[in-house]
Design an enzyme around this catalytic site. Structure first.
Site, PDB file in Angstrom:
ATOM      1  CB  CYS A   2      -0.873   0.006   1.243  1.00 34.89           C
ATOM      2  SG  CYS A   2      -1.803  -1.527   1.417  1.00 34.89           S
ATOM      3  CD1 TRP A  74      -2.613  -4.761  -4.908  1.00 35.81           C
ATOM      4  CD2 TRP A  74      -1.998  -6.054  -3.201  1.00 35.81           C
ATOM      5  NE1 TRP A  74      -2.525  -6.053  -5.364  1.00 35.81           N
ATOM      6  CE2 TRP A  74      -2.149  -6.880  -4.341  1.00 35.81           C
ATOM      7  CE3 TRP A  74      -1.614  -6.653  -1.994  1.00 35.81           C
ATOM      8  CZ2 TRP A  74      -1.928  -8.247  -4.310  1.00 35.81           C
ATOM      9  CZ3 TRP A  74      -1.397  -8.023  -1.974  1.00 35.81           C
ATOM     10  CH2 TRP A  74      -1.557  -8.802  -3.129  1.00 35.81           C
ATOM     11  CD  GLU A 484       9.404  -9.885 -18.937  1.00 34.93           C
ATOM     12  OE1 GLU A 484       9.278 -10.672 -17.984  1.00 34.93           O
ATOM     13  OE2 GLU A 484       9.041  -8.692 -18.876  1.00 34.93           O
ATOM     14  CD  GLU A 491       2.821  -7.891 -15.705  1.00 36.80           C
ATOM     15  OE1 GLU A 491       2.731  -7.746 -14.494  1.00 36.80           O
ATOM     16  OE2 GLU A 491       3.877  -7.710 -16.330  1.00 36.80           O
ATOM     17  CE  LYS A 606       7.004  -0.661 -11.784  1.00 35.03           C
ATOM     18  NZ  LYS A 606       7.138  -1.586 -12.923  1.00 35.03           N
TER      19      LYS A 606
HETATM   20  O1  M6R Z   1      10.673  -4.366  -8.215  1.00 30.36           O
HETATM   21  P1  M6R Z   1      11.054  -5.782  -8.572  1.00 30.36           P
HETATM   22  O2  M6R Z   1      11.888  -5.845  -9.826  1.00 30.36           O
HETATM   23  O3  M6R Z   1      11.675  -6.537  -7.459  1.00 30.36           O
HETATM   24  O4  M6R Z   1       9.663  -6.471  -8.912  1.00 30.36           O
HETATM   25  C1  M6R Z   1       9.588  -7.832  -9.200  1.00 30.36           C
HETATM   26  C2  M6R Z   1       8.233  -8.205  -9.745  1.00 30.36           C
HETATM   27  O5  M6R Z   1       7.227  -7.894  -8.835  1.00 30.36           O
HETATM   28  C3  M6R Z   1       7.908  -7.496 -11.066  1.00 30.36           C
HETATM   29  O6  M6R Z   1       8.898  -7.721 -12.018  1.00 30.36           O
HETATM   30  C4  M6R Z   1       6.556  -7.984 -11.614  1.00 30.36           C
HETATM   31  O7  M6R Z   1       6.640  -9.321 -11.994  1.00 30.36           O
HETATM   32  C5  M6R Z   1       6.097  -7.111 -12.784  1.00 30.36           C
HETATM   33  N1  M6R Z   1       4.712  -6.805 -12.649  1.00 30.36           N
HETATM   34  C6  M6R Z   1       6.268  -7.750 -14.109  1.00 30.36           C
HETATM   35  O8  M6R Z   1       5.902  -6.914 -15.162  1.00 30.36           O
END
Ligand code: M6R
Length: 611
Positions: A2, A74, A484, A491, A606
């Site tokens: 959040c 969230w 990827e 998503e 995010k």
């Molecule tokens: O901030 P981070 O790179 O650690 O985040 C990891 C994942 O949460 C992030 O890559 C997530 O899978 C994205 N939504 C993918 O697009």
């Protein structure tokens, strides 16, 4: 996951809180709310859904006052409705709490509070905190917050205001990030720095266990042991304007377009525009230990984990060091065998992903050497890892990672080449050749972007746009790209998508192939190209709809496809940097054609700061 913002000053708190929540919405958008104190009158407003609904409710019916807290949620405990939106109040309505994290012993605490006669209004874990603070309050709010933090288990950051405290706000963190902004006659608390950058550039990153007490002109901090402490005030230099859409309909599309310049800038920063020399100053603390290094364990989540798979192939190919890739959520609860010669390499855009943070701490506790490839400077992982290599991608706002991913790929390529040089696996001339090949990649990425119309037209075809399922396959570097590409499409479009190693098709997944299944094949020219073409023949023979990511001029590959996205031919180790672009654009245009909320897909946030 959040977002928290708090304000103590003399301006209109509601507007400052709303501005902060707008910037924090990437952390969660199930509901939003705020509590504002006007003299001694505490008023709360909250709404389910996006921030716009809270803004609507305040239009013509605003909350006066110059002290307050806000929250964007969230949902973890309790459905995302208005009752469960933050802030949560104590039973007497005098204390308001906003919270990021999870209270792991919430149900035990709730039972004991209910036994004392407290009637809960919501289904959240956060409400427990409001009642606990009230239970412990004996004239000193920071002390009550400290006692509440001792009793509540789990990772959390909170911000608290209370009636009758004369303009005082209290923040506390353990396991979740919280910063303080020091303004001119005004103070801020926030989950991240960009939230308050339009008001001040002077920030304090609170440390684990810190409790801060803010008044408009004063900030006092107690450390985890309860002792007064001075924390370093950092002057932030990065720009908050970078987090605007700049004419693009979505942040994701803007961030896709930024990739060539992000990667080019990063290569220029670390390897200059010619020659075979790489300078990664962030790695200096590790140089001595890197000489004896005989194994690397890469730990990450989501897209960063896919970058980790590319990283494994790059490091093994160039530096000949064995690499394992682990999901942080598995690694941290496992019982891995790590020795003194193992480097734990964390990859993370945000630097705040809860599982990756805990994996890093676990590695550090057992005295293992940690290196972070991270974008957000000042984030928890950037500050706590033994060394950090910054990706310099700038703020990434779209929930679907794009430039975050490709900047991780180029940083990994530079790291692998640097390691190869340091271990004398590659000499300077060889490094020079490979670096020149890498330096050519941003222009090729630009060419991929210039072909976006072909991707958009393809994405709008009903056979792809309306598909219920899809599959992405590849081999070697193309396997990581397939994973990827699958995550990107899944998503943001909500289509059920699987990413597979193409060689595994015959072991089960090929049973899914029909004329209703789009199969996206990453088939750029490399050592396993002919094997990919065989896979594509097998899919075609069974009626599958093939979209190929194919190298320029590869007519044999193109002929096997129903639709083709061409990418310039480049050395296989750098091919994921090119394949990423049509894959991201395809996901973007499918999701947009379906009317999805591209930047804020459902159920996601995010920054995943809860486990
Ligand atoms: O901030 P981070 O790179 O650690 O985040 C990891 C994942 O949460 C992030 O890559 C997530 O899978 C994205 N939504 C993918 O697009």
């Amino acid at each position: 996951m959040c977002g928290i913002v708090g304000y103590a000053g003399s301006a209109y708190a509601q507007d400052i809180i709303l501005d902060g929540l707008k910037r924090l919405e990437y952390r969660g958008y199930d509901s939003a709310g705020m509590a504002v104190l006007d003299g001694d009158r505490l008023q709360v407003r909250k709404r389910a859904g996006k921030l716009a609904r809270l803004v609507e409710s305040l239009t013509g019916n605003s909350l006066p006052g110059s002290l307050g807290v806000g929250h964007t949620r969230w949902a973890t405990h309790g459905e995302p409705n208005e009752t469960n939106a933050h802030p949560h109040l104590s039973a007497d309505g005098r204390i308001a709490v906003v919270h990021n994290g999870i209270v792991e012993n919430a149900s035990q605490l709730r039972h004991s509070l209910e036994a004392e006669g407290i009637v809960f209004r919501s289904g959240t874990d956060t409400e427990v905190l409001a009642h606990l603070i009230a239970r412990h309050y004996a004239g000193n709010l920071p002390e009550a917050v400290a006692r509440c933090m001792r009793e509540a288990e789990g990772a959390m950051a909170i911000c608290v205001v209370m009636q009758g405290q004369g303009g005082l706000m209290v923040g506390a963190r353990r396991g979740s990030p919280l910063i303080v902004g020091l303004g001119d006659g005004e103070m801020f608390i926030a989950s991240d720095v960009p939230t308050i950058l339009s008001r001040t550039r002077r920030v304090i990153y609170l440390e684990e266990g810190d409790i801060c007490t803010l008044r408009r002109d004063r900030c006092d901090i107690l450390d985890a042991a309860g002792a007064p402490v001075e924390r370093l005030v950092v002057e932030v230099t990065f720009d908050s304007a970078a987090a605007e859409k700049e004419g693009y309909p979505h942040f994701m599309l803007k961030e896709i377009h930024q990739q060539p310049s992000v990667v080019s800038h990063q290569i220029l920063t670390y390897a200059g525009d010619r020659g075979g020399h790489i300078s990664l100053p962030g790695l200096i603390p590790l140089y001595e230990r890197m000489e004896s290094l005989n194994r690397i364990v890469i730990v990450a989540c989501g897209t960063a984990w896919h970058a980790g798979i590319v990283g494994k192939y790059l490091i093994e190919r160039f530096a000949r060091v064995p690499v394992e890739v682990e999901m942080a959520s598995e690694f941290r609860y496992g019982d891995r065998v790590l020795d003194d010669r193992t480097l734990v390499l964390l990859i993370t855009q945000s630097g705040e992903t809860a599982d990756t943070v805990e994996a890093m701490r676990m590695a550090k506790r057992s005295a293992r050497c940690t290196l972070a490839i991270v974008n957000v400077e000042g984030s928890t992982i950037a500050r706590e890892a033994d060394a950090a290599l910054f990706t310099h991608a700038g703020p990434e706002v779209g929930v679907a990672s794009t430039k975050g991913y490709t900047s991780q790929l180029s940083a990994l390529a530079l790291f692998a080449l640097d390691l190869a040089g340091k271990r004398n696996v590659l000499c300077e001339e060889e490094l020079c050749v490979w670096l020149d090949r890498l330096r050519a990649i941003p222009d090729m990425m630009e060419r991929c972007i210039s072909r976006r119309d072909a991707v958009r037209n393809c994405a709008r075809k009903p056979v792809y746009r309306d598909a219920l399922h899809a599959m992405f396959i590849g081999r070697g570097f193309g396997y990581a790209s397939a994973l990827e590409g699958a995550l990107k499409l899944k998503e943001i479009s909500y289509i059920h998508v699987e990413g597979y190693a193409a060689g595994e098709m015959k072991h089960g997944p090929i049973a899914l192939v029909t004329d209703a299944l789009p199969v996206i094949c990453i088939a750029t020219r490399d050592a396993v190209h002919s094997k990919m073409l065989s896979n594509m023949q097998e899919i075609k023979a069974r009626g599958g709809q093939i979209i190929g990511i194919v190298s320029d001029g590869d007519t044999a590959g193109a002929e096997l496809c129903n639709d083709v996205f061409f990418v310039p031919e480049c050395p296989a180790p750098f091919s994921p940097l090119l394949a990423a672009i049509p894959l991201q654009l395809f996901a973007y245009y499918v999701a947009d054609a379906l009317g999805r909320d591209v930047d804020q897909p459902r159920n996601l946030a995010k920054s995943v700061t809860v486990e």
